[in-house]
Design a protein around this motif. Structure first.
Motif, PDB file in Angstrom:
ATOM      1  N   MET A  19      33.001   4.101   7.046  1.00  0.00           N
ATOM      2  CA  MET A  19      32.649   3.313   8.229  1.00  0.00           C
ATOM      3  C   MET A  19      32.334   1.868   7.826  1.00  0.00           C
ATOM      4  O   MET A  19      31.546   1.628   6.922  1.00  0.00           O
ATOM      5  CB  MET A  19      31.417   3.929   8.920  1.00  0.00           C
ATOM      6  CG  MET A  19      30.867   3.110  10.065  1.00  0.00           C
ATOM      7  SD  MET A  19      29.360   3.842  10.724  1.00  0.00           S
ATOM      8  CE  MET A  19      28.813   2.511  11.788  1.00  0.00           C
ATOM      9  N   GLU A  20      32.966   0.911   8.495  1.00  0.00           N
ATOM     10  CA  GLU A  20      32.745  -0.501   8.207  1.00  0.00           C
ATOM     11  C   GLU A  20      31.413  -0.977   8.792  1.00  0.00           C
ATOM     12  O   GLU A  20      31.141  -0.775   9.970  1.00  0.00           O
ATOM     13  CB  GLU A  20      33.863  -1.358   8.809  1.00  0.00           C
ATOM     14  CG  GLU A  20      35.172  -1.286   8.068  1.00  0.00           C
ATOM     15  CD  GLU A  20      36.237  -2.143   8.736  1.00  0.00           C
ATOM     16  OE1 GLU A  20      37.361  -2.163   8.223  1.00  0.00           O
ATOM     17  OE2 GLU A  20      35.949  -2.756   9.779  1.00  0.00           O
ATOM     18  N   VAL A  21      30.599  -1.581   7.954  1.00  0.00           N
ATOM     19  CA  VAL A  21      29.365  -2.198   8.422  1.00  0.00           C
ATOM     20  C   VAL A  21      29.579  -3.690   8.631  1.00  0.00           C
ATOM     21  O   VAL A  21      29.007  -4.303   9.536  1.00  0.00           O
ATOM     22  CB  VAL A  21      28.222  -1.953   7.417  1.00  0.00           C
ATOM     23  CG1 VAL A  21      27.009  -2.823   7.729  1.00  0.00           C
ATOM     24  CG2 VAL A  21      27.817  -0.489   7.423  1.00  0.00           C
ATOM     25  N   LEU A  22      30.438  -4.269   7.792  1.00  0.00           N
ATOM     26  CA  LEU A  22      30.687  -5.713   7.843  1.00  0.00           C
ATOM     27  C   LEU A  22      32.174  -6.001   7.722  1.00  0.00           C
ATOM     28  O   LEU A  22      32.872  -5.384   6.917  1.00  0.00           O
ATOM     29  CB  LEU A  22      29.931  -6.402   6.692  1.00  0.00           C
ATOM     30  CG  LEU A  22      30.272  -7.858   6.409  1.00  0.00           C
ATOM     31  CD1 LEU A  22      29.843  -8.747   7.567  1.00  0.00           C
ATOM     32  CD2 LEU A  22      29.635  -8.320   5.110  1.00  0.00           C
ATOM     33  N   LYS A  23      32.632  -6.942   8.544  1.00  0.00           N
ATOM     34  CA  LYS A  23      34.023  -7.392   8.459  1.00  0.00           C
ATOM     35  C   LYS A  23      34.094  -8.871   8.808  1.00  0.00           C
ATOM     36  O   LYS A  23      33.503  -9.311   9.799  1.00  0.00           O
ATOM     37  CB  LYS A  23      34.903  -6.596   9.429  1.00  0.00           C
ATOM     38  CG  LYS A  23      36.388  -6.945   9.348  1.00  0.00           C
ATOM     39  CD  LYS A  23      37.192  -6.055  10.282  1.00  0.00           C
ATOM     40  CE  LYS A  23      38.685  -6.322  10.152  1.00  0.00           C
ATOM     41  NZ  LYS A  23      39.473  -5.425  11.046  1.00  0.00           N
ATOM     42  N   THR A  24      34.762  -9.650   7.971  1.00  0.00           N
ATOM     43  CA  THR A  24      35.031 -11.053   8.306  1.00  0.00           C
ATOM     44  C   THR A  24      36.538 -11.217   8.455  1.00  0.00           C
ATOM     45  O   THR A  24      37.319 -10.609   7.732  1.00  0.00           O
ATOM     46  CB  THR A  24      34.506 -12.028   7.237  1.00  0.00           C
ATOM     47  OG1 THR A  24      35.328 -11.941   6.067  1.00  0.00           O
ATOM     48  CG2 THR A  24      33.055 -11.729   6.879  1.00  0.00           C
ATOM     49  N   GLU A  25      36.923 -12.060   9.411  1.00  0.00           N
ATOM     50  CA  GLU A  25      38.344 -12.319   9.665  1.00  0.00           C
ATOM     51  C   GLU A  25      38.575 -13.817   9.818  1.00  0.00           C
ATOM     52  O   GLU A  25      37.978 -14.457  10.693  1.00  0.00           O
ATOM     53  CB  GLU A  25      38.801 -11.607  10.940  1.00  0.00           C
ATOM     54  CG  GLU A  25      38.761 -10.083  10.854  1.00  0.00           C
ATOM     55  CD  GLU A  25      39.213  -9.420  12.141  1.00  0.00           C
ATOM     56  OE1 GLU A  25      38.746  -9.836  13.226  1.00  0.00           O
ATOM     57  OE2 GLU A  25      40.038  -8.499  12.071  1.00  0.00           O
ATOM     58  N   GLY A  26      39.415 -14.372   8.952  1.00  0.00           N
ATOM     59  CA  GLY A  26      39.799 -15.779   9.045  1.00  0.00           C
ATOM     60  C   GLY A  26      38.618 -16.730   9.068  1.00  0.00           C
ATOM     61  O   GLY A  26      38.647 -17.762   9.747  1.00  0.00           O
ATOM     62  N   LEU A  27      37.593 -16.416   8.290  1.00  0.00           N
ATOM     63  CA  LEU A  27      36.351 -17.179   8.352  1.00  0.00           C
ATOM     64  C   LEU A  27      36.497 -18.534   7.664  1.00  0.00           C
ATOM     65  O   LEU A  27      36.813 -18.605   6.476  1.00  0.00           O
ATOM     66  CB  LEU A  27      35.230 -16.365   7.702  1.00  0.00           C
ATOM     67  CG  LEU A  27      33.792 -16.766   8.039  1.00  0.00           C
ATOM     68  CD1 LEU A  27      33.536 -16.629   9.533  1.00  0.00           C
ATOM     69  CD2 LEU A  27      32.814 -15.902   7.262  1.00  0.00           C
ATOM     70  N   LYS A  28      36.249 -19.598   8.433  1.00  0.00           N
ATOM     71  CA  LYS A  28      36.368 -20.955   7.912  1.00  0.00           C
ATOM     72  C   LYS A  28      35.123 -21.768   8.250  1.00  0.00           C
ATOM     73  O   LYS A  28      34.532 -21.606   9.318  1.00  0.00           O
ATOM     74  CB  LYS A  28      37.597 -21.665   8.495  1.00  0.00           C
ATOM     75  CG  LYS A  28      38.924 -21.017   8.109  1.00  0.00           C
ATOM     76  CD  LYS A  28      40.097 -21.782   8.697  1.00  0.00           C
ATOM     77  CE  LYS A  28      41.426 -21.132   8.301  1.00  0.00           C
ATOM     78  NZ  LYS A  28      42.592 -21.884   8.843  1.00  0.00           N
ATOM     79  N   LYS A  29      34.740 -22.624   7.320  1.00  0.00           N
ATOM     80  CA  LYS A  29      33.664 -23.581   7.565  1.00  0.00           C
ATOM     81  C   LYS A  29      34.075 -24.902   6.940  1.00  0.00           C
ATOM     82  O   LYS A  29      34.155 -25.033   5.717  1.00  0.00           O
ATOM     83  CB  LYS A  29      32.336 -23.101   6.968  1.00  0.00           C
ATOM     84  CG  LYS A  29      31.167 -24.043   7.229  1.00  0.00           C
ATOM     85  CD  LYS A  29      30.823 -24.156   8.720  1.00  0.00           C
ATOM     86  CE  LYS A  29      29.593 -25.010   8.944  1.00  0.00           C
ATOM     87  NZ  LYS A  29      29.235 -25.068  10.387  1.00  0.00           N
TER      88      LYS A  29
END
Length: 226
Positions: A1-11
């Motif tokens: 089970m996924e607790v955390l997912k980032t997608e295309g994260l940009k700063k």
């Protein structure tokens, strides 16, 4: 089970030729109960990434999903409540309240949220971290290692779905660092905690289940630790 997912994260900071890409398209997932180290040199983007995951800063674009919720779809007040209930933080500088004793520091986030303290659970954390003889001590009466144990206990006490550790051994000597990391790993396993830790220390990173390496705002390597 996924607790955390980032997608295309940009700063991005600035524009044009002065644009600094602190994060430049970060995609990764963390499973429930996993202990992940994010390692990189100063300026690699690891601290920015942790701030994004914890909802402490907003991305230029992309998403962060914690416990099935896109955290940046929340309004600021709702995000603050979500962060307090779902995410535990362990900082390099401990951030204990100097006028509160050990036990009061540990249960403070629970009380701020207006919830009743699960005393047996908190006692179990305190005993696991070897703090049972220090519950009435003030932070000034503790060593650095003991203060960091209190910070870990405080982060676990709210039963967060995700614990974020920001250079948790940065202010500790090598022997104390190994002790604290051992306790962080033990408590994570004992309480089924999902942990994401950033560090620049290769030896510390090896204590995790998986290492993610970041350079210039991008993930360049992800591997399990054997």
């Amino acid at each position: 089970m996924e607790v955390l997912k980032t997608e295309g994260l940009k700063k991005y900071y600035g524009e044009g030729s002065t644009c600094v890409k602190a994060l430049d398209g970060v995609d990764f997932t963390v499973e429930k109960g996993e202990f992940v180290s994010i390692i990189g040199t100063s300026g690699s983007g690891k601290s920015t990434l942790l701030n994004m995951i914890g909802g402490l800063d907003h991305p230029t674009s992309g998403t962060v999903i914690v416990d099935g919720k896109n955290i940046f779809s929340l309004k600021e007040e709702a995000l603050t409540i979500f962060r307090r209930r779902k995410i535990g933080f362990v900082f390099q500088s401990f951030n204990l309240v100097p006028v509160l004793n050990v036990y009061e520091n540990i249960v403070l986030p629970i009380e701020l949220d207006g919830n009743e303290t699960d005393k047996s659970f908190v006692d179990s954390i305190i005993n696991t971290l070897g703090l049972q003889d220090k519950v009435y001590s003030l932070p000034s009466q503790l060593s650095g290692g003991q203060q960091q144990r209190v910070a870990i206990a405080r982060a676990l006490a709210t039963k967060p779905v995700l614990l974020l550790a920001d250079e948790p051994t940065g202010n500790l000597d090598s022997v104390t660092s190994n002790d604290v990391m051992g306790l962080l790993k033990v408590t994570g396993e004992r309480f089924g905690q999902t942990i994401v830790m950033i560090t620049h220390n290769e030896e510390i990173a090896q204590m995790a289940d998986r290492i993610i390496r970041i350079e210039d705002g991008r993930i360049v390597n992800s591997r399990g630790v054997f």
